[in-house]
Write an enzyme that holds these catalytic residues in place. Structure first.
Site, PDB file in Angstrom:
ATOM      1  N   CYS A  88      31.117  46.327 -15.080  1.00  0.00           N
ATOM      2  CA  CYS A  88      31.145  45.100 -13.934  1.00  0.00           C
ATOM      3  C   CYS A  88      31.444  43.846 -14.613  1.00  0.00           C
ATOM      4  O   CYS A  88      31.015  43.239 -15.789  1.00  0.00           O
ATOM      5  CB  CYS A  88      29.465  45.200 -13.605  1.00  0.00           C
ATOM      6  SG  CYS A  88      29.291  43.755 -12.306  1.00  0.00           S
TER       7      CYS A  88
ATOM      8  N   GLU B  66       0.766  -1.240  -0.093  1.00  0.00           N
ATOM      9  CA  GLU B  66      -0.261  -0.006   0.006  1.00  0.00           C
ATOM     10  C   GLU B  66       0.801   1.112  -0.224  1.00  0.00           C
ATOM     11  O   GLU B  66       1.952   1.068   0.587  1.00  0.00           O
ATOM     12  CB  GLU B  66      -0.775   0.097   1.287  1.00  0.00           C
ATOM     13  CG  GLU B  66      -1.796  -1.132   1.528  1.00  0.00           C
ATOM     14  CD  GLU B  66      -2.206  -1.030   2.901  1.00  0.00           C
ATOM     15  OE1 GLU B  66      -2.050  -0.454   3.637  1.00  0.00           O
ATOM     16  OE2 GLU B  66      -3.277  -2.002   3.218  1.00  0.00           O
TER      17      GLU B  66
ATOM     18  N   ASP C 157       1.222  10.434   3.134  1.00  0.00           N
ATOM     19  CA  ASP C 157       1.913  11.466   3.900  1.00  0.00           C
ATOM     20  C   ASP C 157       0.795  12.473   4.583  1.00  0.00           C
ATOM     21  O   ASP C 157       0.697  13.573   4.019  1.00  0.00           O
ATOM     22  CB  ASP C 157       2.813  12.124   3.068  1.00  0.00           C
ATOM     23  CG  ASP C 157       3.828  12.734   4.092  1.00  0.00           C
ATOM     24  OD1 ASP C 157       4.011  12.561   5.186  1.00  0.00           O
ATOM     25  OD2 ASP C 157       4.919  13.233   3.446  1.00  0.00           O
TER      26      ASP C 157
ATOM     27  N   CYS D 160      31.826  44.725  -8.808  1.00  0.00           N
ATOM     28  CA  CYS D 160      32.324  45.795  -9.380  1.00  0.00           C
ATOM     29  C   CYS D 160      32.414  47.025  -8.503  1.00  0.00           C
ATOM     30  O   CYS D 160      32.757  48.285  -8.540  1.00  0.00           O
ATOM     31  CB  CYS D 160      31.870  46.258 -10.736  1.00  0.00           C
ATOM     32  SG  CYS D 160      30.327  46.891 -10.677  1.00  0.00           S
TER      33      CYS D 160
ATOM     34  N   LYS E  64       2.102   4.470   1.482  1.00  0.00           N
ATOM     35  CA  LYS E  64       2.229   5.181   2.838  1.00  0.00           C
ATOM     36  C   LYS E  64       1.813   6.570   2.566  1.00  0.00           C
ATOM     37  O   LYS E  64       2.455   7.255   2.065  1.00  0.00           O
ATOM     38  CB  LYS E  64       3.782   5.137   3.343  1.00  0.00           C
ATOM     39  CG  LYS E  64       3.890   5.504   4.721  1.00  0.00           C
ATOM     40  CD  LYS E  64       5.043   5.095   5.426  1.00  0.00           C
ATOM     41  CE  LYS E  64       4.943   5.537   6.882  1.00  0.00           C
ATOM     42  NZ  LYS E  64       4.900   6.604   7.221  1.00  0.00           N
TER      43      LYS E  64
ATOM     44  N   TYR F 277      -6.935   2.087   6.240  1.00  0.00           N
ATOM     45  CA  TYR F 277      -5.917   1.082   5.903  1.00  0.00           C
ATOM     46  C   TYR F 277      -6.055  -0.053   6.852  1.00  0.00           C
ATOM     47  O   TYR F 277      -5.167  -0.850   6.984  1.00  0.00           O
ATOM     48  CB  TYR F 277      -4.522   1.526   5.522  1.00  0.00           C
ATOM     49  CG  TYR F 277      -3.955   2.326   6.654  1.00  0.00           C
ATOM     50  CD1 TYR F 277      -3.780   2.171   7.795  1.00  0.00           C
ATOM     51  CD2 TYR F 277      -3.787   3.872   6.178  1.00  0.00           C
ATOM     52  CE1 TYR F 277      -3.205   2.877   8.841  1.00  0.00           C
ATOM     53  CE2 TYR F 277      -3.188   4.762   7.000  1.00  0.00           C
ATOM     54  CZ  TYR F 277      -2.887   4.312   8.446  1.00  0.00           C
ATOM     55  OH  TYR F 277      -2.589   5.036   9.369  1.00  0.00           O
TER      56      TYR F 277
ATOM     57  N   CYS G 279      27.399  46.806  -5.586  1.00  0.00           N
ATOM     58  CA  CYS G 279      27.573  45.490  -6.324  1.00  0.00           C
ATOM     59  C   CYS G 279      28.783  44.485  -5.868  1.00  0.00           C
ATOM     60  O   CYS G 279      30.002  45.364  -5.736  1.00  0.00           O
ATOM     61  CB  CYS G 279      28.015  45.874  -8.084  1.00  0.00           C
ATOM     62  SG  CYS G 279      28.281  44.201  -8.987  1.00  0.00           S
TER      63      CYS G 279
ATOM     64  N   CYS H 266      22.740  46.221 -10.305  1.00  0.00           N
ATOM     65  CA  CYS H 266      23.821  46.868 -10.440  1.00  0.00           C
ATOM     66  C   CYS H 266      24.036  47.567 -11.658  1.00  0.00           C
ATOM     67  O   CYS H 266      23.678  47.453 -12.672  1.00  0.00           O
ATOM     68  CB  CYS H 266      25.132  45.721 -10.796  1.00  0.00           C
ATOM     69  SG  CYS H 266      26.706  46.598 -11.181  1.00  0.00           S
TER      70      CYS H 266
ATOM     71  N   LYS I 295      10.824   3.293   2.371  1.00  0.00           N
ATOM     72  CA  LYS I 295      10.811   4.931   2.363  1.00  0.00           C
ATOM     73  C   LYS I 295      11.424   5.446   1.144  1.00  0.00           C
ATOM     74  O   LYS I 295      12.217   4.701   0.489  1.00  0.00           O
ATOM     75  CB  LYS I 295      11.321   5.722   3.438  1.00  0.00           C
ATOM     76  CG  LYS I 295      10.843   5.394   4.934  1.00  0.00           C
ATOM     77  CD  LYS I 295       9.358   5.797   5.248  1.00  0.00           C
ATOM     78  CE  LYS I 295       9.588   7.465   5.437  1.00  0.00           C
ATOM     79  NZ  LYS I 295       9.700   7.830   6.721  1.00  0.00           N
TER      80      LYS I 295
HETATM   81  S1  IVH Z   1      -0.175   0.774   8.940  1.00  0.00           S
HETATM   82  C1  IVH Z   1       0.758  -1.316  12.971  1.00  0.00           C
HETATM   83  N1  IVH Z   1      -0.993   1.653   6.421  1.00  0.00           N
HETATM   84  O1  IVH Z   1       2.433   5.594   8.696  1.00  0.00           O
HETATM   85  C2  IVH Z   1       0.412  -0.676  11.585  1.00  0.00           C
HETATM   86  N2  IVH Z   1       0.169   3.027   8.098  1.00  0.00           N
HETATM   87  O2  IVH Z   1       4.785   4.903  10.878  1.00  0.00           O
HETATM   88  C3  IVH Z   1       0.283   0.731  11.512  1.00  0.00           C
HETATM   89  N3  IVH Z   1       0.482   5.479   7.292  1.00  0.00           N
HETATM   90  O3  IVH Z   1       1.119   6.538  11.737  1.00  0.00           O
HETATM   91  C4  IVH Z   1       0.095   1.674  10.439  1.00  0.00           C
HETATM   92  N4  IVH Z   1      -0.069   4.999   5.136  1.00  0.00           N
HETATM   93  O4  IVH Z   1      -0.109   7.332   9.855  1.00  0.00           O
HETATM   94  C5  IVH Z   1      -0.262   2.147   7.761  1.00  0.00           C
HETATM   95  N5  IVH Z   1      -1.200   2.487   4.293  1.00  0.00           N
HETATM   96  C6  IVH Z   1      -0.649   2.569   5.566  1.00  0.00           C
HETATM   97  C7  IVH Z   1       0.005   3.906   5.707  1.00  0.00           C
HETATM   98  C8  IVH Z   1       0.190   4.109   7.486  1.00  0.00           C
HETATM   99  C9  IVH Z   1       0.454   5.767   5.986  1.00  0.00           C
HETATM  100  C10 IVH Z   1       1.097   6.005   8.544  1.00  0.00           C
HETATM  101  C11 IVH Z   1       0.333   6.056   9.789  1.00  0.00           C
HETATM  102  C12 IVH Z   1       1.331   5.465  10.790  1.00  0.00           C
HETATM  103  C13 IVH Z   1       2.491   5.910  10.321  1.00  0.00           C
HETATM  104  C14 IVH Z   1       3.441   4.624  10.767  1.00  0.00           C
END
Ligand code: IVH
Length: 673
Positions: A436, A117, A121, A415, A119, A229, A412, A430, A318
């Site tokens: 210059c 999935e 932000d 110069c 992650k 999620y 400047c 300048c 990451k």
């Molecule tokens: S699972 C025990 N799935 O990442 C599992 N977290 O460092 C807990 N996050 O605080 C999280 N996308 O806010 C999971 N697809 C995803 C996610 C996700 C973003 C964030 C979440 C959590 C942090 C974990």
């Protein structure tokens, strides 16, 4: 207050069900079946009834998304199941090691199925539903205790206030991420900027800031969305055997899940997924900072359990960070070709977005002031994709006591000439002009560039060296260089010296348009240079023209005209031009462009008077486009232009069968050039 009659109650229930259905279709399925206007009508009907009978208003009514009244502070919430974090992996090797640890613990060599999935932000959120109704929304806090932000969460359109579908558990805690889409974030910042309010550093901060508003009416105006999620406790879901199964079930209950979730048979495909998402990342409408891999089988998850504050069965792989913090060590002012001073921050080198960054431009003093950057400050640097690194913001909490405020230098840095910043303009300049060295270097680089005199092999570094050692003072000096002088320079081989001399020699044959462009007159780009060349066809004519007449040239307005006239008025500029010509820079006579060939070499005869111009003006216009004007009609005459009260020339033309133009036709022909 009147008691609500039964038909009002029924109507309210019906409207809410209808609106909820449309919400689900719109926000979760992305497949609306009614127009926005129709939707608004339904919502307004419901609002009207609720206004008449306020006792019918419930917290889960779709009208309540606008936000409750502000509260003084958020209440604390104890999470039933702690909200954990994830371990991070920053390389393929760490991901492979993660899988190996799992296999070791499970005493198996069989491949492990993972759910992949994005992650997201944003901000982690817990949604508590009882009997299908949203009763609480809470932040993660320290993982054990968070804040009750129910009133704010209720305003988010993609969070269902009531679940739908079958077998909804009595109590269900859903976990997800609240985020702000990139485009909406940019819009919001534009609005904040217009109102002179503080902008957000990135979409995550914007989401966090919007969720932590004590006044939910503000949150309601912020474009927040959710992706779910997972769940807190699995108590009521023991019949579901996989993580992907749980996520699918959430979707069935009307919760929004990621469209990118993918189940893969082993760690190899996890890595493939990672790279394909990395490519997709710039095009996704929201920010992601990595990929989460989760063991898909729940029984295996349970056998693996947790270590410290993170599950053993999941990891966040990451992406290289696009934002990092570093320190501004100095600010230098660079001087460009036209003398503009640009503040550039020299940074403590920092690895961001896949490269080491040690400089970032601040564009102009207005930006320095808007961002409030001081020397010594810690700043957030952002480099996303291929874009130039930028200073996003200053971290004020990290500002040391004695930072240095950045001021525009009075003189400047190259110069020593005066620096001027006209009131209301962003650029400071300048005033040294070609005195210059910085401006001279840039002027010479421009002169030699491909679209100008196209001197092959005369790169930026070499130009700088030539100016610094004093061999070249102005562009004309280039044509005085000898092979021996060049061969003496650093990093210059005999062969490259002779190649360069040859290239300089070749550049002497050019075109008038290129020559004009290469002079580096302010505001004169390639297109303007071409228009000037076509119009005047003779450099001397152009050099003598005043600003007013210059505006007769196609696409030349008062500003460009003023710059052109000012340039040629300066003695040292005409001296340089004379030297260049003396050294042999030349160009063929300017060909008038194709359309104008209609006139080239053709003989025109004018008879009678024209209403829009004098005979002299008509003659000049014709000559300018290459035509000849004669006083008598012969077989060689191409056109006779007949104005008011034409004379015998018209009869003569008719006799010889020469084409006759009236004034309108003549003007049209001239304009077609
Ligand atoms: S699972 C025990 N799935 O990442 C599992 N977290 O460092 C807990 N996050 O605080 C999280 N996308 O806010 C999971 N697809 C995803 C996610 C996700 C973003 C964030 C979440 C959590 C942090 C974990």
């Amino acid at each position: 207050m009147p008691n609500a009659p039964d038909d009002a109650i029924e109507k309210v229930i019906k409207l809410r069900a209808e609106i909820n259905e449309h919400n689900y279709r719109y926000y979760i399925l992305d497949d609306p079946t009614i127009s926005d206007a129709e939707y608004d009508r339904l919502l307004r009907q419901l609002q009207a009834i609720e206004a008449q009978y306020p006792e019918l208003i419930t917290a889960d009514s779709p009208t309540q998304r606008v936000g409750n009244l502000p509260s003084k502070a958020f209440k604390e919430v104890k999470h039933d199941v702690p909200m954990l974090s994830l371990d991070n992996a920053f390389s393929e090797a760490e991901v492979v090691a993660f899988e190996q640890r799992i296999k070791d613990r499970l005493h198996t060599e069989a491949a492990i199925e993972f759910a992949c999935e994005p992650k997201m932000d944003g901000v982690a959120i817990s949604l508590l539903y009882e009997n299908g109704f949203l009763i609480r929304g809470a932040t993660r806090g320290d993982g054990y205790t968070g804040e009750d932000i129910t009133s704010n969460v209720r305003t988010i359109r993609t969070v269902p206030l009531q679940l739908r579908g079958k077998d909804i558990p009595k109590r269900l805690e859903v976990r997800g991420e609240i985020y702000m889409p990139k485009a909406k974030f940019n819009q919001l910042n534009e609005q904040l900027k217009e109102r002179n309010e503080k902008v957000f550093v990135n979409p995550r901060n914007a989401a966090a800031g919007s969720l932590r508003q004590l006044d939910p009416r503000i949150t309601a105006k912020r474009p927040l969305e959710i992706v779910c999620y997972g769940v807190g406790s699995r108590e009521n879901l023991t019949h579901i055997k996989t993580h992907s199964g749980i996520v699918q079930q959430l979707k069935q209950w009307g919760l929004r899940i990621s469209m990118e979730v993918q189940v893969v048979p082993s760690v190899v495909e996890c890595l493939q997924y990672y790279y394909s998402m990395m490519n997709k990342r710039p095009h996704l409408p929201y920010e992601i900072d990595g990929i989460v891999y989760k063991v898909n089988n729940i029984e295996l998850q349970e056998r693996l359990g947790f270590v410290a504050r993170a599950p053993r069965w999941a990891i966040a792989h990451k992406f290289p960070a696009q934002e990092e913090m570093t320190i501004v060590e100095a600010i230098e002012f660079q001087v460009g070709r036209t003398g503009i001073l640009t503040p550039v921050a020299r940074l403590k080198p920092v690895f961001v977005g896949g490269v080491t960054v040690s400089n970032a431009t601040l564009h102009n003093m207005d930006e320095v002031q808007r961002k409030d950057v001081h020397v010594g400050d810690t700043v957030v640097i952002r480099r996303a994709g291929d874009v130039i690194p930028e200073i996003v913001a200053v971290v004020l909490t990290k500002r040391p006591p004695h930072t240095k405020i950045i001021e525009l230098p009075k003189h400047c840095p190259v110069c020593g000439s005066e620096v001027l910043k006209p009131e209301g303009e962003a650029a400071a300049r300048c005033e040294g002009g070609l005195v210059c060295a910085a401006q001279r270097k840039e002027a010479i680089k421009h002169f030699a560039s491909r679209k100008a005199m196209d001197i092959n092999g005369l790169g930026d570094k070499l130009v700088e060296q030539l100016v610094e050692v004093g061999l070249v003072h102005d562009v004309a000096d280039l044509y005085r260089l000898t092979q021996a002088q060049l061969a003496n320079l650093d990093r210059m081989a005999e062969k490259s010296a002779s190649n360069l001399i040859a290239a300089i020699g070749q550049s002497k044959t050019t075109t008038l348009a290129r020559f004009i462009y290469s002079l580096g007159i302010r505001e004169v780009g390639e297109a303007t240079a071409l228009n000037l060349a076509q119009h005047f066809r003779d450099l001397r004519l152009l050099m003598q023209e005043n600003a007013e007449n210059l505006q007769k040239v196609q696409d030349v307005g008062p500003i460009v005209a003023a710059h052109v006239a000012a340039f040629f008025r300066q003695q040292h500029n005409s001296d340089i031009i004379n030297k260049l010509i003396h050294f042999g820079v030349h160009w063929p006579a300017v060909k008038i462009n194709q359309a104008k060939q209609v006139f080239a070499g053709k003989t025109f005869v004018l008879t009678g008077s024209l209403t829009t111009m004098t005979r002299d003006e008509a003659t000049a216009a014709l000559q300018k486009v290459g035509a000849k004007v004669s006083g008598s009609v012969s077989k060689k005459t191409a056109y006779v232009v007949a104005g008011v009260e034409p004379g015998s020339k018209l009869t003569q033309a008719e006799k010889l069968g020469v084409t006759i133009l009236d004034e309108k036709q003549f003007l049209k022909l001239l304009q077609e050039k």
